[in-house]
Design a protein around this motif. Structure first.
Motif, PDB file in Angstrom:
ATOM      1  N   PHE A  84       0.525  -0.996   0.047  1.00  0.00           N
ATOM      2  CA  PHE A  84       0.110   0.217  -0.151  1.00  0.00           C
ATOM      3  C   PHE A  84       0.743   1.137  -0.215  1.00  0.00           C
ATOM      4  O   PHE A  84       0.815   2.365  -0.711  1.00  0.00           O
ATOM      5  CB  PHE A  84      -0.702   0.128   1.081  1.00  0.00           C
ATOM      6  N   VAL A  85       1.882   1.666   0.908  1.00  0.00           N
ATOM      7  CA  VAL A  85       2.821   1.992   1.176  1.00  0.00           C
ATOM      8  C   VAL A  85       3.180   2.886  -0.782  1.00  0.00           C
ATOM      9  O   VAL A  85       3.505   3.778  -1.363  1.00  0.00           O
ATOM     10  CB  VAL A  85       3.976   2.354   2.156  1.00  0.00           C
ATOM     11  N   LEU A  86       4.270   1.791  -1.211  1.00  0.00           N
ATOM     12  CA  LEU A  86       4.974   1.517  -2.826  1.00  0.00           C
ATOM     13  C   LEU A  86       3.456   2.196  -3.634  1.00  0.00           C
ATOM     14  O   LEU A  86       4.209   3.014  -4.557  1.00  0.00           O
ATOM     15  CB  LEU A  86       4.955   0.292  -2.554  1.00  0.00           C
ATOM     16  N   LEU A  87       2.015   1.678  -3.188  1.00  0.00           N
ATOM     17  CA  LEU A  87       1.044   2.332  -4.314  1.00  0.00           C
ATOM     18  C   LEU A  87       1.134   3.281  -4.035  1.00  0.00           C
ATOM     19  O   LEU A  87       0.678   4.386  -5.398  1.00  0.00           O
ATOM     20  CB  LEU A  87      -0.117   0.973  -4.339  1.00  0.00           C
ATOM     21  N   ALA A  88       0.771   4.167  -3.055  1.00  0.00           N
ATOM     22  CA  ALA A  88       0.749   5.388  -2.887  1.00  0.00           C
ATOM     23  C   ALA A  88       2.021   6.323  -3.258  1.00  0.00           C
ATOM     24  O   ALA A  88       1.764   7.338  -3.739  1.00  0.00           O
ATOM     25  CB  ALA A  88       0.706   5.625  -1.124  1.00  0.00           C
ATOM     26  N   VAL A  89       3.358   5.901  -3.096  1.00  0.00           N
ATOM     27  CA  VAL A  89       4.178   7.408  -3.484  1.00  0.00           C
ATOM     28  C   VAL A  89       4.105   6.475  -4.923  1.00  0.00           C
ATOM     29  O   VAL A  89       4.277   7.367  -5.678  1.00  0.00           O
ATOM     30  CB  VAL A  89       5.773   6.229  -2.763  1.00  0.00           C
ATOM     31  N   VAL A  94       1.416   6.872  -6.640  1.00  0.00           N
ATOM     32  CA  VAL A  94       0.509   6.969  -7.480  1.00  0.00           C
ATOM     33  C   VAL A  94       0.448   8.808  -7.491  1.00  0.00           C
ATOM     34  O   VAL A  94       0.282   9.561  -8.049  1.00  0.00           O
ATOM     35  CB  VAL A  94      -1.389   6.800  -6.911  1.00  0.00           C
ATOM     36  N   GLY A  95       0.784   8.950  -6.324  1.00  0.00           N
ATOM     37  CA  GLY A  95       2.030  10.366  -5.854  1.00  0.00           C
ATOM     38  C   GLY A  95       2.742  11.186  -6.799  1.00  0.00           C
ATOM     39  O   GLY A  95       2.640  12.019  -7.196  1.00  0.00           O
ATOM     40  N   ALA A  96       3.459  10.618  -6.990  1.00  0.00           N
ATOM     41  CA  ALA A  96       4.881  10.768  -7.930  1.00  0.00           C
ATOM     42  C   ALA A  96       4.036  10.679  -9.370  1.00  0.00           C
ATOM     43  O   ALA A  96       4.717  12.370 -10.243  1.00  0.00           O
ATOM     44  CB  ALA A  96       5.788   9.762  -8.416  1.00  0.00           C
ATOM     45  N   TRP A  97       2.974  10.065  -9.480  1.00  0.00           N
ATOM     46  CA  TRP A  97       2.469  10.512 -10.786  1.00  0.00           C
ATOM     47  C   TRP A  97       1.544  11.613 -11.235  1.00  0.00           C
ATOM     48  O   TRP A  97       1.433  12.497 -11.608  1.00  0.00           O
ATOM     49  CB  TRP A  97       1.689   9.194 -11.678  1.00  0.00           C
ATOM     50  N   PHE A  98       0.859  11.978  -9.708  1.00  0.00           N
ATOM     51  CA  PHE A  98      -0.021  13.162  -9.942  1.00  0.00           C
ATOM     52  C   PHE A  98       0.715  14.289  -9.735  1.00  0.00           C
ATOM     53  O   PHE A  98       0.333  15.160 -11.070  1.00  0.00           O
ATOM     54  CB  PHE A  98      -1.061  12.845  -8.504  1.00  0.00           C
ATOM     55  N   THR A 149       3.970  21.118  -9.471  1.00  0.00           N
ATOM     56  CA  THR A 149       4.484  21.022  -8.028  1.00  0.00           C
ATOM     57  C   THR A 149       6.016  20.314  -6.894  1.00  0.00           C
ATOM     58  O   THR A 149       6.744  21.604  -6.776  1.00  0.00           O
ATOM     59  CB  THR A 149       2.953  20.107  -7.080  1.00  0.00           C
ATOM     60  N   LEU A 150       6.057  19.435  -7.584  1.00  0.00           N
ATOM     61  CA  LEU A 150       7.388  19.190  -6.769  1.00  0.00           C
ATOM     62  C   LEU A 150       8.486  18.935  -7.460  1.00  0.00           C
ATOM     63  O   LEU A 150       9.624  18.671  -7.806  1.00  0.00           O
ATOM     64  CB  LEU A 150       7.479  17.676  -6.632  1.00  0.00           C
ATOM     65  N   PHE A 151       8.306  18.925  -9.752  1.00  0.00           N
ATOM     66  CA  PHE A 151       9.234  18.527 -10.547  1.00  0.00           C
ATOM     67  C   PHE A 151       9.236  19.902 -11.346  1.00  0.00           C
ATOM     68  O   PHE A 151       8.656  21.400 -10.805  1.00  0.00           O
ATOM     69  CB  PHE A 151       8.442  18.210 -11.461  1.00  0.00           C
TER      70      PHE A 151
END
Length: 99
Positions: free
Chosen positions: A9-14, A16-20, A85-87
């Protein structure tokens, strides 16, 4: 098995967050007028050109884009700044030359 479920779940959240946060917005956040300084064809680029523009504050940026053939050094062009935002922000020519 139950140990790997929270890690998954943590890897999936990371992921999805990176894609977003890496997506480029559909419309530019800011549009500015910049002066074209230099043009170069991208070798094997199928029509892509490297366009170096100078903004009003003196900052120069090189943009790789499918630009119209009629741009020449000294012309003005509208540059869209797509803020992320991050990039790093994405810069692109958004319309024809400016009179």
């Amino acid at each position: 098995m139950k140990r790997f479920l929270p890690i998954g779940f943590v890897l999936l959240a990371v992921a999805v967050g990176a894609w977003f946060f890496s997506r480029v917005p559909a419309k530019p956040s800011i549009t500015v007028v910049a002066e074209i300084v230099k043009l170069e064809d991208v070798p094997g680029g199928n029509g892509y050109r490297l366009i170096t523009v100078r903004f009003a504050d003196g900052q120069e940026r090189t943009i790789e884009t499918l630009a119209p053939f009629f741009f020449k050094p000294g012309y003005k062009a509208k540059v869209g700044i797509f803020e992320r935002t991050l990039f790093p922000d994405v810069y692109d020519i958004v319309s024809d030359s400016v009179d």
